[in-house]
Write a protein that holds these residues in place. Structure first.
Motif, PDB file in Angstrom:
ATOM      1  N   SER A  13      93.039  71.259  45.541  1.00  0.00           N
ATOM      2  CA  SER A  13      92.887  72.460  46.366  1.00  0.00           C
ATOM      3  C   SER A  13      91.580  72.378  47.130  1.00  0.00           C
ATOM      4  N   GLU A  14      91.490  73.193  48.168  1.00  0.00           N
ATOM      5  CA  GLU A  14      90.256  73.237  48.965  1.00  0.00           C
ATOM      6  C   GLU A  14      89.054  73.586  48.081  1.00  0.00           C
ATOM      7  N   LEU A  15      89.283  74.533  47.160  1.00  0.00           N
ATOM      8  CA  LEU A  15      88.185  74.956  46.274  1.00  0.00           C
ATOM      9  C   LEU A  15      87.715  73.809  45.399  1.00  0.00           C
ATOM     10  N   MET A  16      88.692  73.033  44.915  1.00  0.00           N
ATOM     11  CA  MET A  16      88.360  71.883  44.059  1.00  0.00           C
ATOM     12  C   MET A  16      87.560  70.854  44.852  1.00  0.00           C
ATOM     13  N   VAL A  17      87.983  70.572  46.096  1.00  0.00           N
ATOM     14  CA  VAL A  17      87.273  69.572  46.906  1.00  0.00           C
ATOM     15  C   VAL A  17      85.849  70.058  47.202  1.00  0.00           C
ATOM     16  N   GLU A  18      85.711  71.354  47.429  1.00  0.00           N
ATOM     17  CA  GLU A  18      84.371  71.923  47.645  1.00  0.00           C
ATOM     18  C   GLU A  18      83.501  71.743  46.416  1.00  0.00           C
ATOM     19  N   ALA A  19      84.098  71.985  45.255  1.00  0.00           N
ATOM     20  CA  ALA A  19      83.331  71.850  44.001  1.00  0.00           C
ATOM     21  C   ALA A  19      82.941  70.382  43.790  1.00  0.00           C
ATOM     22  N   LEU A  20      83.831  69.465  44.156  1.00  0.00           N
ATOM     23  CA  LEU A  20      83.512  68.030  44.012  1.00  0.00           C
ATOM     24  C   LEU A  20      82.353  67.654  44.933  1.00  0.00           C
ATOM     25  N   GLU A  21      82.370  68.190  46.149  1.00  0.00           N
ATOM     26  CA  GLU A  21      81.274  67.901  47.084  1.00  0.00           C
ATOM     27  C   GLU A  21      79.942  68.418  46.519  1.00  0.00           C
ATOM     28  N   ARG A  22      79.983  69.641  45.961  1.00  0.00           N
ATOM     29  CA  ARG A  22      78.741  70.199  45.389  1.00  0.00           C
ATOM     30  C   ARG A  22      78.231  69.328  44.263  1.00  0.00           C
ATOM     31  N   LEU A  23      79.174  68.810  43.460  1.00  0.00           N
ATOM     32  CA  LEU A  23      78.752  67.947  42.352  1.00  0.00           C
ATOM     33  C   LEU A  23      78.164  66.639  42.892  1.00  0.00           C
ATOM     34  N   CYS A  24      78.780  66.075  43.927  1.00  0.00           N
ATOM     35  CA  CYS A  24      78.217  64.861  44.557  1.00  0.00           C
ATOM     36  C   CYS A  24      76.762  65.117  44.974  1.00  0.00           C
ATOM     37  N   ILE A  25      76.524  66.269  45.604  1.00  0.00           N
ATOM     38  CA  ILE A  25      75.166  66.600  46.077  1.00  0.00           C
ATOM     39  C   ILE A  25      74.208  66.676  44.885  1.00  0.00           C
ATOM     40  N   ASP A  26      74.620  67.403  43.850  1.00  0.00           N
ATOM     41  CA  ASP A  26      73.731  67.571  42.681  1.00  0.00           C
ATOM     42  C   ASP A  26      73.423  66.230  42.033  1.00  0.00           C
ATOM     43  N   LEU A  27      74.444  65.373  41.937  1.00  0.00           N
ATOM     44  CA  LEU A  27      74.243  64.067  41.299  1.00  0.00           C
ATOM     45  C   LEU A  27      73.300  63.197  42.134  1.00  0.00           C
ATOM     46  N   ALA A  28      73.531  63.173  43.451  1.00  0.00           N
ATOM     47  CA  ALA A  28      72.682  62.336  44.319  1.00  0.00           C
ATOM     48  C   ALA A  28      71.240  62.836  44.286  1.00  0.00           C
ATOM     49  N   LEU A  29      71.068  64.158  44.214  1.00  0.00           N
ATOM     50  CA  LEU A  29      69.706  64.711  44.143  1.00  0.00           C
ATOM     51  C   LEU A  29      69.046  64.363  42.811  1.00  0.00           C
ATOM     52  N   ALA A  30      69.799  64.506  41.720  1.00  0.00           N
ATOM     53  CA  ALA A  30      69.208  64.258  40.391  1.00  0.00           C
ATOM     54  C   ALA A  30      68.783  62.795  40.266  1.00  0.00           C
ATOM     55  N   ALA A  31      69.671  61.883  40.649  1.00  0.00           N
ATOM     56  CA  ALA A  31      69.327  60.457  40.523  1.00  0.00           C
ATOM     57  C   ALA A  31      68.247  60.078  41.539  1.00  0.00           C
ATOM     58  N   GLY A  32      68.276  60.703  42.706  1.00  0.00           N
ATOM     59  CA  GLY A  32      67.251  60.438  43.732  1.00  0.00           C
ATOM     60  C   GLY A  32      65.869  60.832  43.247  1.00  0.00           C
ATOM     61  N   ARG A  33      65.791  62.009  42.613  1.00  0.00           N
ATOM     62  CA  ARG A  33      64.492  62.449  42.069  1.00  0.00           C
ATOM     63  C   ARG A  33      64.014  61.473  41.004  1.00  0.00           C
ATOM     64  N   LEU A  34      64.966  61.047  40.160  1.00  0.00           N
ATOM     65  CA  LEU A  34      64.584  60.122  39.081  1.00  0.00           C
ATOM     66  C   LEU A  34      63.985  58.841  39.655  1.00  0.00           C
ATOM     67  N   ILE A  35      64.682  58.215  40.603  1.00  0.00           N
ATOM     68  CA  ILE A  35      64.170  56.914  41.073  1.00  0.00           C
ATOM     69  C   ILE A  35      62.877  57.071  41.869  1.00  0.00           C
ATOM     70  N   ARG A  36      62.734  58.177  42.572  1.00  0.00           N
ATOM     71  CA  ARG A  36      61.479  58.392  43.328  1.00  0.00           C
ATOM     72  C   ARG A  36      60.337  58.760  42.380  1.00  0.00           C
ATOM     73  N   ASP A  37      60.570  59.749  41.520  1.00  0.00           N
ATOM     74  CA  ASP A  37      59.458  60.290  40.734  1.00  0.00           C
ATOM     75  C   ASP A  37      59.085  59.402  39.556  1.00  0.00           C
ATOM     76  N   ASP A  38      60.030  58.611  39.060  1.00  0.00           N
ATOM     77  CA  ASP A  38      59.712  57.743  37.919  1.00  0.00           C
ATOM     78  C   ASP A  38      59.446  56.301  38.340  1.00  0.00           C
ATOM     79  N   ARG A  39      59.400  56.064  39.648  1.00  0.00           N
ATOM     80  CA  ARG A  39      59.078  54.703  40.086  1.00  0.00           C
ATOM     81  C   ARG A  39      57.651  54.419  39.650  1.00  0.00           C
ATOM     82  N   PRO A  40      57.464  53.389  38.800  1.00  0.00           N
ATOM     83  CA  PRO A  40      56.113  53.171  38.297  1.00  0.00           C
ATOM     84  C   PRO A  40      55.136  53.010  39.453  1.00  0.00           C
TER      85      PRO A  40
END
Ligand code: IPD
Ligand code: CA
Length: 304
Positions: A13-40
């Motif tokens: 459903s459209e709602l499901m695809v929207e929720a998947l997009e939001r999850l993609c954003i959250d995941l990319a942000l979380a991993a992005g912060r990790l690699i930037r902020d924990d880069r020795p």
């Protein structure tokens, strides 16, 4: 906002695809912060000559582990496929394809052009030509931006939301800034005026062939850029800051999110056939695709 038959066919459903997009954003942000902020901080190329690959490998693995853990928690029935080796077959018909650090050489040298690519796809994610992205996000942690799209929803860039600590340290940051910007591909239609992003594989033999292709292509375009991250190259096509992108030898995790972002920005992404993949990935505004095909795929030429 258009309904897309490929998502409808999978009962999404459209709602499901929207929720998947939001999850993609959250995941990319979380991993992005990790690699930037924990880069020795001490990781300089010179200081790590003997162990430079290890540093990158550790962060690559940590990023993929984080993505995998968050996906399993949020979507336990989906499959997951990652560059660092995560390979889980799911039961839902959806598979997450992740690149925990795209642009690892830039990451190693502290060149601010590396990304986290997260996409959710339908079809057989392990076979070139047999899958299609439904939603995706490319996190660009150095620029503190995330680019994202879902089928039929347009392509967007938005600033990384600043948490409270960030706001304290960067008082100028205002919530108003966090408004998404819609992406549109360039309208360039002349090959001779085309700024073309490209990239090269790691295998010396593949590189030698790519150099041959480049010798033919270079005199015909405005110039080329080798930015060092296929995911960011595709985002640049989507936002019109390069006119086109062409590369052979790239994998599903390099292109899954960027492919959808380009299409949703009005662009076209193809391969040797209609599906981009290892043999060839071309991305551009509609007017440039055929001229690009002609130079990257003249009859009898091997592209990779
Ligand atoms: C690489 C980058 C690069 C491209 C290579 C990819 P990695 O991915 O996207 O721009 O030219 O083909 O393998 O190794 O940095 O994840
Ligand atoms: Ca990659």
């Amino acid at each position: 906002m258009t309904r897309d038959p490929s998502t409808e066919a999978h009962g999404l459903s459209e709602l499901m695809v929207e929720a998947l997009e939001r999850l993609c954003i959250d995941l990319a942000l979380a991993a992005g912060r990790l690699i930037r902020d924990d880069r020795p901080r001490s990781v300089g190329v010179a200081a790590t000559k003997s162990s430079d690959t290890d540093v990158v490998t550790v962060m690559d693995q940590r990023s993929e582990e984080l993505l995998h853990r968050l996906i399993r928690y949020a979507r336990p029935d989906d499959g997951v496929l990652g560059e660092e080796g995560v390979d889980v077959v799911g039961t839902s018909g959806l598979t997450w394809i992740v690149d925990p650090i795209d642009g690892t050489v830039n990451y190693l040298y502290d060149i601010p052009a590396y990304a986290v690519s997260v996409a959710v796809v339908t079809g057989d994610a392990r076979t070139d030509g047999a899958w299609r992205p439904v939603a995706g996000a490319v996190g660009d942690p150095s620029r503190r931006v995330v680019h994202h799209a879902r089928r039929g929803g347009g392509a967007w860039s938005r600033p990384e939301p600043s948490d409270d600590t960030d706001r304290e340290t960067r008082p100028g940051t205002s919530p108003k800034m966090e408004v998404p910007r819609r992406l549109t591909v360039s309208s360039e239609d002349r090959l001779g005026r085309t700024l073309l992003a490209t990239g090269f594989g790691y295998d010396p033999e593949v590189r030698a062939r790519q150099a041959d292709v480049l010798r033919r292509v270079l005199p015909q375009v405005r110039d080329i850029r080798r930015i060092g991250s296929a995911a960011l190259d595709l985002v640049r096509v989507a936002e019109g800051t390069v006119d086109a992108y062409a590369e052979s030898g790239i994998n599903a995790w390099d292109l899954a999110a960027g492919w959808l972002i380009v299409e949703e920005a009005g662009g076209v992404v193809v391969g040797v056939g209609s599906h981009p993949g290892k043999a060839l990935t071309l991305a551009a505004g509609p007017a440039l695709i055929e001229p690009l095909r002609e130079i990257f795929q003249p009859a009898g030429h091997q592209t990779h």
